[in-house]
Design a protein around this motif. Structure first.
Motif, short mmCIF file in Angstrom:
data_model
loop_
_atom_site.label_atom_id
_atom_site.label_comp_id
_atom_site.label_asym_id
_atom_site.label_seq_id
_atom_site.Cartn_x
_atom_site.Cartn_y
_atom_site.Cartn_z
N ARG A 75 0.83 -1.21 0.00
CA ARG A 75 0.00 0.00 0.00
C ARG A 75 0.86 1.26 0.00
NH1 ARG A 75 -4.62 -0.67 4.41
NH2 ARG A 75 -5.38 1.23 3.44
N CYS A 76 1.85 1.32 0.88
CA CYS A 76 2.67 2.54 0.93
C CYS A 76 4.12 2.23 1.28
CB CYS A 76 2.07 3.55 1.90
SG CYS A 76 1.88 2.94 3.57
N LEU A 77 4.53 0.98 1.20
CA LEU A 77 5.92 0.61 1.44
C LEU A 77 6.48 -0.07 0.19
CD1 LEU A 77 5.65 -0.93 5.01
CD2 LEU A 77 6.33 1.38 4.41
N ASP A 78 7.80 -0.26 0.16
CA ASP A 78 8.44 -0.98 -0.95
C ASP A 78 8.24 -2.49 -0.84
OD1 ASP A 78 9.41 1.22 -2.36
OD2 ASP A 78 11.14 1.38 -1.04
N LEU A 79 7.89 -2.97 0.36
CA LEU A 79 7.61 -4.39 0.51
C LEU A 79 6.37 -4.74 -0.31
CD1 LEU A 79 8.09 -4.73 4.37
CD2 LEU A 79 9.52 -5.77 2.62
N PRO A 80 6.37 -5.90 -0.98
CA PRO A 80 5.21 -6.25 -1.80
C PRO A 80 4.01 -6.66 -0.95
CG PRO A 80 6.78 -8.04 -1.78
CD PRO A 80 7.42 -6.90 -1.04
N ALA A 81 2.82 -6.61 -1.54
CA ALA A 81 1.62 -7.10 -0.88
C ALA A 81 1.71 -8.62 -0.77
CB ALA A 81 0.38 -6.70 -1.67
N GLU A 82 0.95 -9.21 0.16
CA GLU A 82 1.00 -10.66 0.35
C GLU A 82 0.49 -11.38 -0.89
OE1 GLU A 82 -0.73 -14.11 3.28
OE2 GLU A 82 -0.33 -12.13 4.11
N VAL A 91 25.92 -8.22 -1.17
CA VAL A 91 24.76 -9.06 -1.48
C VAL A 91 23.62 -8.17 -1.97
CG1 VAL A 91 23.04 -10.61 -0.51
CG2 VAL A 91 25.40 -10.76 0.24
N LYS A 92 23.00 -8.58 -3.06
CA LYS A 92 21.86 -7.85 -3.60
C LYS A 92 20.63 -8.76 -3.57
CE LYS A 92 20.03 -5.52 -7.61
NZ LYS A 92 20.25 -4.93 -8.89
N ALA A 93 19.51 -8.22 -3.17
CA ALA A 93 18.26 -8.99 -3.18
C ALA A 93 17.69 -8.97 -4.59
CB ALA A 93 17.27 -8.40 -2.20
N HIS A 94 17.44 -10.14 -5.14
CA HIS A 94 16.90 -10.24 -6.50
C HIS A 94 15.39 -10.39 -6.49
CE1 HIS A 94 20.80 -10.40 -8.45
NE2 HIS A 94 21.18 -11.14 -7.43
N ALA A 95 14.86 -10.91 -5.37
CA ALA A 95 13.42 -11.10 -5.25
C ALA A 95 13.00 -10.88 -3.81
CB ALA A 95 13.04 -12.51 -5.69
N VAL A 96 11.87 -10.26 -3.63
CA VAL A 96 11.29 -10.07 -2.30
C VAL A 96 9.86 -10.59 -2.36
CG1 VAL A 96 10.69 -8.42 -0.51
CG2 VAL A 96 12.71 -8.03 -1.92
N LEU A 97 9.56 -11.53 -1.48
CA LEU A 97 8.23 -12.15 -1.47
C LEU A 97 7.54 -11.87 -0.14
CD1 LEU A 97 9.31 -15.68 -2.76
CD2 LEU A 97 8.54 -13.76 -4.14
N ASN A 98 6.23 -11.78 -0.19
CA ASN A 98 5.42 -11.64 1.01
C ASN A 98 4.44 -12.81 0.96
OD1 ASN A 98 3.60 -10.94 3.00
ND2 ASN A 98 3.41 -8.82 2.36
N VAL A 99 4.72 -13.84 1.76
CA VAL A 99 3.90 -15.05 1.75
C VAL A 99 3.31 -15.25 3.13
CG1 VAL A 99 5.22 -16.14 -0.09
CG2 VAL A 99 5.90 -16.51 2.26
N ALA A 100 2.46 -16.23 3.26
CA ALA A 100 1.77 -16.51 4.53
C ALA A 100 2.78 -16.66 5.67
CB ALA A 100 0.92 -17.77 4.40
N GLY A 101 2.82 -15.69 6.56
CA GLY A 101 3.66 -15.78 7.75
C GLY A 101 5.07 -15.25 7.62
N TYR A 102 5.53 -14.95 6.39
CA TYR A 102 6.93 -14.57 6.19
C TYR A 102 7.11 -13.47 5.14
CZ TYR A 102 8.23 -18.82 8.65
OH TYR A 102 8.38 -19.79 9.59
N PHE A 103 8.16 -12.67 5.35
CA PHE A 103 8.73 -11.86 4.29
C PHE A 103 9.98 -12.61 3.88
CE2 PHE A 103 6.55 -8.51 6.73
CZ PHE A 103 5.75 -8.00 5.72
N ASP A 152 11.54 -2.57 5.64
CA ASP A 152 11.25 -1.95 4.35
C ASP A 152 12.46 -1.18 3.83
OD1 ASP A 152 9.31 -1.11 2.24
OD2 ASP A 152 9.76 0.87 3.07
N ARG A 153 13.14 -0.45 4.72
CA ARG A 153 14.34 0.31 4.34
C ARG A 153 15.45 -0.63 3.86
NH1 ARG A 153 13.89 3.58 8.29
NH2 ARG A 153 14.99 2.31 9.79
N GLU A 154 15.65 -1.73 4.60
CA GLU A 154 16.68 -2.71 4.21
C GLU A 154 16.37 -3.31 2.84
OE1 GLU A 154 17.36 -5.77 7.10
OE2 GLU A 154 17.51 -4.31 8.73
N VAL A 155 15.12 -3.67 2.62
CA VAL A 155 14.72 -4.27 1.34
C VAL A 155 14.92 -3.27 0.21
CG1 VAL A 155 12.70 -5.03 0.03
CG2 VAL A 155 13.15 -5.98 2.28
#
Length: 141
Positions: A36-43, A126-138, A110-113
């Motif tokens: 909604r308003c962060l760089d982290l993806p929706a679930e 280290v670079k993050a290539h994918a960020v997932l938001n799944v049931a119970g975890y980032f 969110d800042r780290e991601v």
């Protein structure tokens, strides 16, 4: 600024409720911020999280097979993993319960991601290539 608007809007209906309901509502709001308003993806409810029978150990997350734990920190754990198509990689599993207690925790994640996904290629970083938001975890891969 977007964050303040979202939180104010969501908390308005809980303003005159008891403290426990307010805390529960706030945790719920914090977990709704990604997408909604962060760089982290929706679930993404379509990505399966598989656990070892009889334990809470995660065996796979979406296309990643989770391997040995390398280290555990204050925000989750780092694992060796195997991607279905791309091979060996590192996977950081951050339980949502670790970051849903305080708004500052999810903002730090969110800042780290944001930093890890926007880094220029360098052999020692280290670079993050994918960020997932799944049931119970980032999940950062």
């Amino acid at each position: 600024h977007r964050l303040k608007k979202v939180v104010d809007k969501e908390l308005k209906e809980y303003k005159d409720t008891e403290p426990n309901r307010m805390r529960t509502a706030f945790r719920k709001i914090i977990l709704q911020l990604p997408g909604r308003c962060l760089d982290l993806p929706a679930e993404d409810k379509s990505l399966p999280v598989t656990r070892q029978e009889g334990t809470q150990n995660v065996v796979s997350v979406g296309p990643y097979m989770v391997g040995n734990t390398i280290l555990e920190g204050s925000y989750g754990s780092l694992h060796m993993a195997q991607h279905r198509d791309y091979g060996e990689c590192l996977l950081r599993l951050v339980p949502k319960s670790d970051v849903s207690r305080r708004l500052a925790d999810i903002l730090q994640l969110d800042r780290e991601v944001c930093i890890m996904t926007n880094l220029s290629p360098h052999p020692n970083i280290v670079k993050a290539h994918a960020v997932l938001n799944v049931a119970g975890y980032f999940v950062c891969a």
